[in-house]
Design an enzyme around this catalytic site. Structure first.
Site, mmCIF file in Angstrom:
data_model
loop_
_atom_site.group_PDB
_atom_site.id
_atom_site.type_symbol
_atom_site.label_atom_id
_atom_site.label_comp_id
_atom_site.label_asym_id
_atom_site.label_seq_id
_atom_site.Cartn_x
_atom_site.Cartn_y
_atom_site.Cartn_z
ATOM 1 N N ARG A 1 0.761 -1.036 -0.043
ATOM 2 C CA ARG A 1 -0.123 -0.109 -0.113
ATOM 3 C C ARG A 1 0.914 1.208 0.029
ATOM 4 O O ARG A 1 0.534 2.256 -0.600
ATOM 5 C CB ARG A 1 -0.941 -0.063 1.152
ATOM 6 N N CYS B 1 -0.936 6.692 8.630
ATOM 7 C CA CYS B 1 -1.425 5.390 7.881
ATOM 8 C C CYS B 1 -2.560 5.748 7.003
ATOM 9 O O CYS B 1 -2.300 6.546 6.202
ATOM 10 C CB CYS B 1 -1.926 4.426 9.151
#
Length: 273
Positions: free
Chosen positions: A172, A230
């Site tokens: 990611r 995040c």
């Protein structure tokens, strides 16, 4: 400094016992409440991450809850600002870290996380119950600002002049896949420290000495200008918790990637470097 983590043995030895909060949460379901109802630590109150530890989405998927929400959450447990609290989740402390961070940000002073969560409790022979404690009351009033945080501008500044830690999985971070957000990639200059790197296979945090070495290898010292982020501001608090075990306080970018990408003028980087 007292560790923000507590082991099952340490929890059992505490007298009087602290207030217990179950923050079990599953990003993709089933709801954490179902797991709580199936069995939890005796006396534990359930707290819902999506509705009590976060505000409604936008911008960002898990923005800060408002103070009124946190006041109601804490009051129904009967806690005051200085009540000892232990939070836990199913195993890896992801949701528990968000609870730890939010409760401390809004004014609770003594909050710790049960390392290894319910899985560790069960493995040590701890009993569970389906009994739900009755709502209590207290005079607690939530006030924000007791832990540091940064916004998008602050995160960009840290990435440029300090160390901005990205807690997402490497694929990611690199922009190779993006299962949650509309845009893939990372904040330019960020350093990838995936959550999985901080844990043992059974969901406990690695020893503090190992975590200190790991963060140092990624450019973090006690003097580093630092922040964590995040996807939506949950895993970033897990990194902040890991840093707290080595006596480093890290501001959190609560909006994180899901907030960053709401402004198309903000730059985006890809790749694992």
């Amino acid at each position: 400094m007292t560790s923000p983590l507590i082991t099952v043995a340490e929890l059992r030895a505490l007298e009087p016992q602290p207030l217990l909060i179950d923050a079990t949460w599953n990003l993709a379901g089933p709801p954490g409440r179902e797991a709580y109802d199936a069995g939890h630590l005796p006396g534990a109150y359930f707290v819902d991450l999506d509705t009590e530890l976060a505000g409604p989405p936008g911008p960002g998927r898990h923005p800060l809850p408002d103070a009124t929400t946190v006041t109601a959450l804490v009051r129904r447990t009967g806690a005051s600002a200085d009540t000892p609290v232990v939070v836990y989740d199913a195993a890896n402390s992801l949701a528990a870290a968000r609870a730890w961070w939010i409760l401390r940000f809004f004014g609770l002073t003594d909050v710790r996380v049960l390392d290894g969560g319910l899985a560790a409790w069960r493995a040590a022979g701890g009993s569970v119950t389906t009994d739900v404690p009755a709502d209590d009351d207290s005079d607690f009033t939530a006030t924000p600002g007791h832990l540091p945080l940064v916004d998008a501008e602050g995160a960009a500044k840290v990435a440029e002049s300090g160390v901005l830690l990205d807690a997402r999985a490497p694929e990611r971070f690199a922009g190779e896949v993006e299962p949650m957000d509309k845009v893939a990639g990372h904040i330019p200059g960020a350093v990838n420290t995936p959550m999985a790197d901080l844990l043992t296979p059974d969901g406990h945090f690695k020893p503090a000495a190992d975590l200190g070495t790991y963060f140092a290898e990624h450019g973090v010292t006690t003097d580093t200008e630092l922040a964590t982020y995040c996807g939506s501001g949950v895993t970033a608090t897990h990194t902040a918790l890991a840093l707290a075990t080595v006596d480093i306080e890290a501001p959190v970018y609560i909006g994180s990637w899901s907030d960053w990408i709401t402004d198309p003028t903000r730059p985006i980087a890809t790749g694992r470097d």
